[in-house]
Design a protein around this motif. Structure first.
Motif, PDB file in Angstrom:
ATOM      1  N   ASP A   1     107.760  26.313 -31.623  1.00 22.78           N
ATOM      2  CA  ASP A   1     108.220  27.320 -32.582  1.00 22.78           C
ATOM      3  C   ASP A   1     109.296  28.223 -31.969  1.00 22.78           C
ATOM      4  O   ASP A   1     110.304  28.530 -32.602  1.00 22.78           O
ATOM      5  CB  ASP A   1     107.043  28.175 -33.072  1.00 22.78           C
ATOM      6  CG  ASP A   1     106.074  27.357 -33.915  1.00 22.78           C
ATOM      7  OD1 ASP A   1     106.475  26.251 -34.352  1.00 22.78           O
ATOM      8  OD2 ASP A   1     104.927  27.790 -34.106  1.00 22.78           O
TER       9      ASP A   1
ATOM     10  N   SER B   1     113.133  28.514 -33.284  1.00 23.21           N
ATOM     11  CA  SER B   1     113.684  29.745 -33.862  1.00 23.21           C
ATOM     12  C   SER B   1     114.834  30.277 -33.015  1.00 23.21           C
ATOM     13  O   SER B   1     115.757  30.886 -33.545  1.00 23.21           O
ATOM     14  CB  SER B   1     112.602  30.794 -34.113  1.00 23.21           C
ATOM     15  OG  SER B   1     111.902  31.059 -32.949  1.00 23.21           O
TER      16      SER B   1
ATOM     17  N   TYR C   1     121.084  31.673 -42.907  1.00 22.81           N
ATOM     18  CA  TYR C   1     121.435  32.273 -41.628  1.00 22.81           C
ATOM     19  C   TYR C   1     122.896  32.722 -41.664  1.00 22.81           C
ATOM     20  O   TYR C   1     123.770  31.943 -42.048  1.00 22.81           O
ATOM     21  CB  TYR C   1     121.229  31.274 -40.495  1.00 22.81           C
ATOM     22  CG  TYR C   1     119.769  30.985 -40.238  1.00 22.81           C
ATOM     23  CD1 TYR C   1     119.054  31.709 -39.296  1.00 22.81           C
ATOM     24  CD2 TYR C   1     119.100  29.997 -40.955  1.00 22.81           C
ATOM     25  CE1 TYR C   1     117.716  31.466 -39.061  1.00 22.81           C
ATOM     26  CE2 TYR C   1     117.759  29.736 -40.726  1.00 22.81           C
ATOM     27  CZ  TYR C   1     117.075  30.475 -39.778  1.00 22.81           C
ATOM     28  OH  TYR C   1     115.747  30.234 -39.556  1.00 22.81           O
TER      29      TYR C   1
ATOM     30  N   TRP D   1     114.194  37.367 -28.168  1.00 23.42           N
ATOM     31  CA  TRP D   1     115.359  36.902 -27.405  1.00 23.42           C
ATOM     32  C   TRP D   1     115.743  37.909 -26.338  1.00 23.42           C
ATOM     33  O   TRP D   1     116.018  37.559 -25.200  1.00 23.42           O
ATOM     34  CB  TRP D   1     116.522  36.641 -28.365  1.00 23.42           C
ATOM     35  CG  TRP D   1     117.838  36.329 -27.696  1.00 23.42           C
ATOM     36  CD1 TRP D   1     118.985  37.045 -27.806  1.00 23.42           C
ATOM     37  CD2 TRP D   1     118.141  35.222 -26.842  1.00 23.42           C
ATOM     38  NE1 TRP D   1     119.989  36.450 -27.074  1.00 23.42           N
ATOM     39  CE2 TRP D   1     119.494  35.331 -26.467  1.00 23.42           C
ATOM     40  CE3 TRP D   1     117.401  34.150 -26.343  1.00 23.42           C
ATOM     41  CZ2 TRP D   1     120.124  34.414 -25.630  1.00 23.42           C
ATOM     42  CZ3 TRP D   1     118.033  33.238 -25.507  1.00 23.42           C
ATOM     43  CH2 TRP D   1     119.377  33.374 -25.168  1.00 23.42           C
TER      44      TRP D   1
ATOM     45  N   ARG E   1     117.905  27.845 -33.977  1.00 22.44           N
ATOM     46  CA  ARG E   1     118.501  28.119 -35.293  1.00 22.44           C
ATOM     47  C   ARG E   1     119.443  29.303 -35.243  1.00 22.44           C
ATOM     48  O   ARG E   1     120.384  29.398 -36.008  1.00 22.44           O
ATOM     49  CB  ARG E   1     117.398  28.434 -36.313  1.00 22.44           C
ATOM     50  CG  ARG E   1     116.684  27.216 -36.776  1.00 22.44           C
ATOM     51  CD  ARG E   1     115.884  27.493 -38.042  1.00 22.44           C
ATOM     52  NE  ARG E   1     114.962  26.387 -38.243  1.00 22.44           N
ATOM     53  CZ  ARG E   1     113.685  26.436 -37.895  1.00 22.44           C
ATOM     54  NH1 ARG E   1     113.162  27.539 -37.384  1.00 22.44           N
ATOM     55  NH2 ARG E   1     112.931  25.380 -38.074  1.00 22.44           N
ATOM     56  N   ARG E   2     119.185  30.243 -34.346  1.00 21.13           N
ATOM     57  CA  ARG E   2     120.043  31.429 -34.256  1.00 21.13           C
ATOM     58  C   ARG E   2     121.164  31.241 -33.248  1.00 21.13           C
ATOM     59  O   ARG E   2     121.856  32.173 -32.891  1.00 21.13           O
ATOM     60  CB  ARG E   2     119.172  32.642 -33.915  1.00 21.13           C
ATOM     61  CG  ARG E   2     118.320  33.059 -35.095  1.00 21.13           C
ATOM     62  CD  ARG E   2     117.148  33.925 -34.701  1.00 21.13           C
ATOM     63  NE  ARG E   2     116.364  34.298 -35.878  1.00 21.13           N
ATOM     64  CZ  ARG E   2     115.467  33.520 -36.446  1.00 21.13           C
ATOM     65  NH1 ARG E   2     115.217  32.324 -35.961  1.00 21.13           N
ATOM     66  NH2 ARG E   2     114.804  33.912 -37.524  1.00 21.13           N
TER      67      ARG E   2
ATOM     68  N   VAL F   1     113.494  38.130 -34.683  1.00 17.26           N
ATOM     69  CA  VAL F   1     113.415  37.245 -33.514  1.00 17.26           C
ATOM     70  C   VAL F   1     114.249  37.783 -32.346  1.00 17.26           C
ATOM     71  O   VAL F   1     114.031  37.426 -31.194  1.00 17.26           O
ATOM     72  CB  VAL F   1     113.852  35.804 -33.906  1.00 17.26           C
ATOM     73  CG1 VAL F   1     113.899  34.888 -32.699  1.00 17.26           C
ATOM     74  CG2 VAL F   1     112.890  35.251 -34.929  1.00 17.26           C
TER      75      VAL F   1
ATOM     76  N   ASP G   1     117.505  40.996 -36.902  1.00 19.13           N
ATOM     77  CA  ASP G   1     116.621  39.859 -37.116  1.00 19.13           C
ATOM     78  C   ASP G   1     115.412  40.086 -36.213  1.00 19.13           C
ATOM     79  O   ASP G   1     115.579  40.416 -35.028  1.00 19.13           O
ATOM     80  CB  ASP G   1     117.363  38.571 -36.706  1.00 19.13           C
ATOM     81  CG  ASP G   1     116.559  37.319 -37.022  1.00 19.13           C
ATOM     82  OD1 ASP G   1     115.343  37.310 -36.746  1.00 19.13           O
ATOM     83  OD2 ASP G   1     117.149  36.354 -37.518  1.00 19.13           O
TER      84      ASP G   1
ATOM     85  N   GLU H   1     116.084  29.237 -46.486  1.00 25.23           N
ATOM     86  CA  GLU H   1     116.449  30.287 -45.528  1.00 25.23           C
ATOM     87  C   GLU H   1     117.965  30.283 -45.308  1.00 25.23           C
ATOM     88  O   GLU H   1     118.574  29.234 -45.156  1.00 25.23           O
ATOM     89  CB  GLU H   1     115.756  30.018 -44.196  1.00 25.23           C
ATOM     90  CG  GLU H   1     114.263  30.233 -44.235  1.00 25.23           C
ATOM     91  CD  GLU H   1     113.617  29.923 -42.896  1.00 25.23           C
ATOM     92  OE1 GLU H   1     114.153  29.076 -42.162  1.00 25.23           O
ATOM     93  OE2 GLU H   1     112.585  30.539 -42.595  1.00 25.23           O
TER      94      GLU H   1
ATOM     95  N   LEU I   1     118.773  35.768 -39.691  1.00 22.52           N
ATOM     96  CA  LEU I   1     118.125  35.282 -40.900  1.00 22.52           C
ATOM     97  C   LEU I   1     118.179  36.373 -41.973  1.00 22.52           C
ATOM     98  O   LEU I   1     117.809  37.511 -41.720  1.00 22.52           O
ATOM     99  CB  LEU I   1     116.677  34.914 -40.589  1.00 22.52           C
ATOM    100  CG  LEU I   1     115.852  34.346 -41.743  1.00 22.52           C
ATOM    101  CD1 LEU I   1     116.489  33.091 -42.297  1.00 22.52           C
ATOM    102  CD2 LEU I   1     114.445  34.057 -41.275  1.00 22.52           C
TER     103      LEU I   1
END
Lengths: 415, 486
Positions: A96, A100, B157, B221, A103-104, B217, B215, B155, B145
């Motif tokens: 996962d 993720s 982006y 990161w 994708r970014r 996420v 975002d 979704e 996202l």
């Protein structure tokens, strides 16, 4: 103990993985996500998506599946006797995270390694499971680098190669004595045996693909390894020799060097002082000389001093040239390409350009100057249409003329 | 001489291209001008993004008709390849540079091979900068996202990026190939790309405000970025070379860089301090070690206020016996092996016929580790780390006494000599070679015997006695071969 959050575990497991130097995402087959269900592409050249302040690139999500380990290697932050914080991911969580991030556009793929839990084979199975889910369930076509555990069942190692672009086994230390002292649970013959069987599998798969178009690909980006520099007494000469045998015997794509750096909760057996980072850099330069400049290992070793160490203040190519001045100056209008590659300050690109230009006309010093960064560095070693170094090549103080940054000291007035 | 030439020298032309990155358009115009024999300095090139820098530039917008018999212009493949990159550069002089090289190629077809030629070098430089910008865009675009309005939507982006050159269209293929199954948009000040999974659409220039601002996420990161950084090897220059500051503002992780750099030295210093084992020079006598361990505070046990206990015995002993750590009695009397376990050991040594004068007894760890329970101090095993740290002192004793045989009592002592944890029951009763050439024998610690009851105790005591007998036999063997001592 309360369950750690994904962020906390990511921090622990990334922190534990950072001593692996490799981050390459290049050299694999070209592929993309057109016509697939998932995402991902590799186009030959790797991409570095970010750089950390340590100057290293971040290309892959580089983590351990777990930093629990039953081994007790002194140089390793994850050894059994270290009281570092422990965490683990299950395979699905790693999948996962990888997707993720991908994708970014943060990463090119995954570099997965692990501490040894339960048994080597069990750990290897877990690593493969991550790669399998990514490839089979998500049709992920990005880059995967799996660290292989030499003690694991050879069948599993073979399976890893089917999902991964690159597989690697660390030789850890340049000498067997160093390995026995600092990594008592590991064995050099076992590591080399595993590298040997990986090489065999890679060669066989390549051969099969020549004959059957649909034969499975096996680790198309080959295998690499890593050596820790400065944790044992090995000299640069030892290390260069070791690296070249590894290249020859196992057809490695790369040998990475990792300057030993202080780790939290270090073992008492380790040296506390770190080797200069420059040493690692010089070793990489020597690696380049062997791979791209046609130097034989013993020639690189000749660049080292009597103590077996490459000079830190000048690069190995210049050191070699200063030692073998009899081979210079080299005529840029006549000398073959291999000779031109030996001139300090001329890179592969510059040499190619020189060879192309001289087909049309005679090269003058100014022409060479346009193709190189610093003509001053090149000048003593070449002859051009309008240039001859005369006595410059043989001057005793040539090194200080070329590398003035080495603390220019004021000369005595009446010396 | 051609009849038109003199007249045309006075003429000037302005060529308006449809788009700043349209190579075909430039190529068609250039071919026509070459055929009409118009020299480079007579043409001003313009595109929507490159208004002529010369305010007084003038010229005929109608292009001259090429003579019917004019030869087709020639260009080498190297030129065409390089020119397609050069045209993407934001430098407004790129069109005229390309035309000048094309003009020169007509009389000098191998011009491109002359890498030292100034025009060829300019082309190479521009192309390199464009390639780098393309590469950096592939690396540094960060998608975010977008919260979808209804849950059925795919979704979406979205990324905001500021390229330096006209590379957006040239780079679209890469993102399509990589993120084929995703719905995404890349917004830039020079135009936009939108991919819905099947078709690519271009849009007008956008602003940063059009892109999403965050975002969830990104927190992960950033955590990853901060953790993968090794503070012990700061190389800011190397980072800046590949990731110049101009890109930072659109990268979520870059905000961390200043604090990571600022904290790095402190973090490294802490690491080194925590792992502090810089003991300096090795003491030159046993007395010096005895004094030095009293002041040793390199691990937690050293700091618990107890008194360190030095080894004792013959300073040139042939057999060194290593226990775990001083116990309650030992710490009080400041002598090793004077408690119950020590008494048991002595009985067995006598039985095995190992004389005191040939032995030196000491411990793997010099301080007493305990847990206070009321008035009593309960023994606690030292950790591997504590043993490893204290190994320095034991190594010092071994270097001075130079025993031919070493007997390790228990797992802690074995670790201190071997550097790894072993199972005593598996390795007992046989010699192990140490790196200084001496022989190591391993057996259980006598205090282990004391903890056992009845039958189990009797059994273990027999094994213990057997081990000691073997050591005694080895000891006398060494003496029969003629030892300098005794």
């Amino acid at each position: 103990m309360s369950q750690l959050s994904v962020l906390e575990r990511l921090e622990i497991l990334a922190d534990a993985a950072k001593y692996d130097a490799s981050c390459a995402s290049s050299g694999t087959t070209k592929r993309n996500s057109k016509g697939g269900k998932g995402i991902g592409s590799t186009e030959g050249m790797g991409i570095c998506h970010a750089y950390a302040p340590d100057g290293r690139c971040i290309s892959l999500l580089k983590i351990l599946l777990t930093n629990h380990c039953v081994f007790d290697c002194h140089y390793c932050v994850n050894r059994k006797s270290s009281n570092t914080r422990r965490a683990r991911f299950n395979p699905q969580e790693v999948v996962d995270l990888t997707l993720s991030f991908y994708r970014r556009n943060y990463i090119e793929g995954l570099f997965l390694s692990s501490g040894i839990v339960k048994s080597s084979s069990h750990t290897m199975e877990q690593l493969i499971e991550v790669a399998r889910i990514l490839r089979e369930e998500h049709d992920f076509r990005g880059y995967i680098h799996l660290k292989t555990i030499p003690e694991a069942d050879p069948e599993l190692v073979a399976q890893a190669g089917l999902y991964a672009d690159r597989v690697s086994i660390n030789v850890e230390l340049p000498t067997v004595a160093g390995l026995t002292r600092l990594a008592p649970d590991k064995s050099a013959p076992q590591i080399e045996g595993a590298m040997g069987s990986l090489k065999q599998a890679i060669v066989e798969a390549k051969d099969a693909r020549k004959r059957f178009r649909h034969a499975p690909k096996f680790a198309p980006a080959g295998q690499s390894t890593q050596m820790i520099v400065g944790a044992d007494a090995a000299t640069d000469t030892d290390i260069v020799g070791r690296a070249s045998t590894l290249y020859d015997r196992f057809r490695l794509r790369r040998v990475y060097y990792s300057a030993f750096s202080p780790i939290p909760d270090a073992s008492a057996v380790l040296p506390l002082k770190r080797p200069p980072l420059m040493r690692e850099h010089r070793l990489y330069q020597s690696d380049w000389l062997m791979r791209f400049y046609g130097y034989a290992p013993h020639e690189v070793q000749q660049a080292a001093g009597a103590d077996g160490m490459l000079p830190l203040d000048i690069d190995p190519k210049l050191a070699w040239a200063l030692r073998f001045r009899g081979d210079f100056p080299i005529d840029v209008n006549r000398a073959p390409r291999e000779k031109l590659l030996r001139v300090p300050g001329l890179g592969v690109k510059a040499v190619n350009a020189l060879v192309a230009v001289r087909r049309q006309r005679r090269l003058r010093l100014a022409d060479v100057g346009k193709l190189t960064v610093s003509i001053a560095k090149v000048r003593p070693f070449i002859v051009a249409e309008d240039w001859r170094p005369v006595l410059l090549t043989d001057r005793v103080d040539l090194q200080s003329l070329l590398v003035p940054s080495v603390k220019p000291t004021q000369m005595e007035l009446f010396a | 001489m051609k009849p038109f030439r003199d007249m045309r020298l006075a003429e000037a032309f302005r060529i308006q291209l449809a788009a700043p990155d349209d190579f075909e358009d430039w190529r068609n115009a250039a071919r026509r001008m070459i055929r009409a024999d118009v020299p480079p300095d007579r043409i001003t090139w313009e595109s929507p993004a490159d208004q002529s820098a010369d305010l007084f530039a003038h010229g005929d917008r109608r292009l001259p008709p090429p003579p019917a018999d004019a030869p087709q212009p020639r260009a080498s493949r190297d030129f065409l390849q390089l020119a397609q990159s050069v045209i993407l550069h934001s430098d407004s002089k790129r069109f005229s540079l390309l035309y000048r090289v094309l003009w020169r190629l007509q009389s000098c077809p191998r011009l491109m091979e002359d890498k030292a030629d100034p025009d060829v070098r300019s082309m190479e430089d521009l192309a390199r900068q464009v390639r780098r910008d393309i590469h950096k865009m592939r690396a540094f675009v960060r998608f975010r996202l977008v919260e979808s309005v209804n849950s059925e939507q795919v979704e979406h982006y979205v990324a905001w990026f500021e390229p330096e050159h006209h590379i957006l269209r040239a780079n679209a293929g890469f993102f399509v190939r990589r993120f084929t199954t995703m719905r995404w948009s890349i917004l830039t000040p020079r135009g936009c790309l939108h991919w819905d999974g099947e078709t690519l659409q271009e849009g007008p220039p956008a602003t940063r405000a059009d892109a999403p601002s965050g975002d969830p996420v990104e927190a992960l990161w950033r955590g990853y970025y901060a953790s993968i950084f090794n503070p012990a090897r700061l190389k800011i220059g190397a980072m800046l070379k590949e990731m110049p500051r101009k890109y930072w503002k659109n990268m979520p992780e870059a905000a961390l860089i200043p604090e990571l750099i600022a904290g790095a030295q402190a973090r490294e210093a802490r690491m080194v301090k925590a792992g502090e084992q810089d003991f300096g020079e090795r003491p030159q006598s046993l007395d010096a070690i005895g004094d030095a361990i009293l002041a040793c505070r390199r691990c937690e046990i050293g700091c618990n206020g107890t008194r360190a206990v030095m080894g004792e015995g013959a300073s040139t002993a042939t057999l060194m016996i290593v226990g775990e750590q001083p116990g309650d009695t030992e710490e009080e009397q400041s002598r090793p092996f004077v408690g119950p376990a020590g008494r048991l050991l002595r009985t067995h040594l006598e039985e095995a016929g190992i004389p005191d004068r040939r032995t030196y007894v000491t411990n793997a760890v010099k301080h007493f580790k305990f847990l206070p329970r009321g008035k009593r101090r309960l023994h606690q095993n030292p950790t591997a780390k504590e043993i490893d740290v204290c190994r320095w002192w034991l190594d010092g004793e071994r270097a001075l006494v130079k025993p031919r045989l070493v007997l390790a009592l228990g797992a802690s002592a074995a670790r201190s000599l071997l550097g790894k944890t072993v199972s005593v029951q598996k390795v007992r009763g046989e010699p192990h070679m140490l790196d200084d050439g001496s022989e190591l024998w391993i057996t259980t610690h006598p205090s282990y015997l004391l903890r056992l009851q009845d039958h189990g105790r009797a059994e273990e005591e027999i094994k213990f006695a057997n081990d000691l007998r073997k050591v005694a036999a080895r000891l006398s063997e060494l003496f029969e071969r003629g030892s300098p001592q005794d």
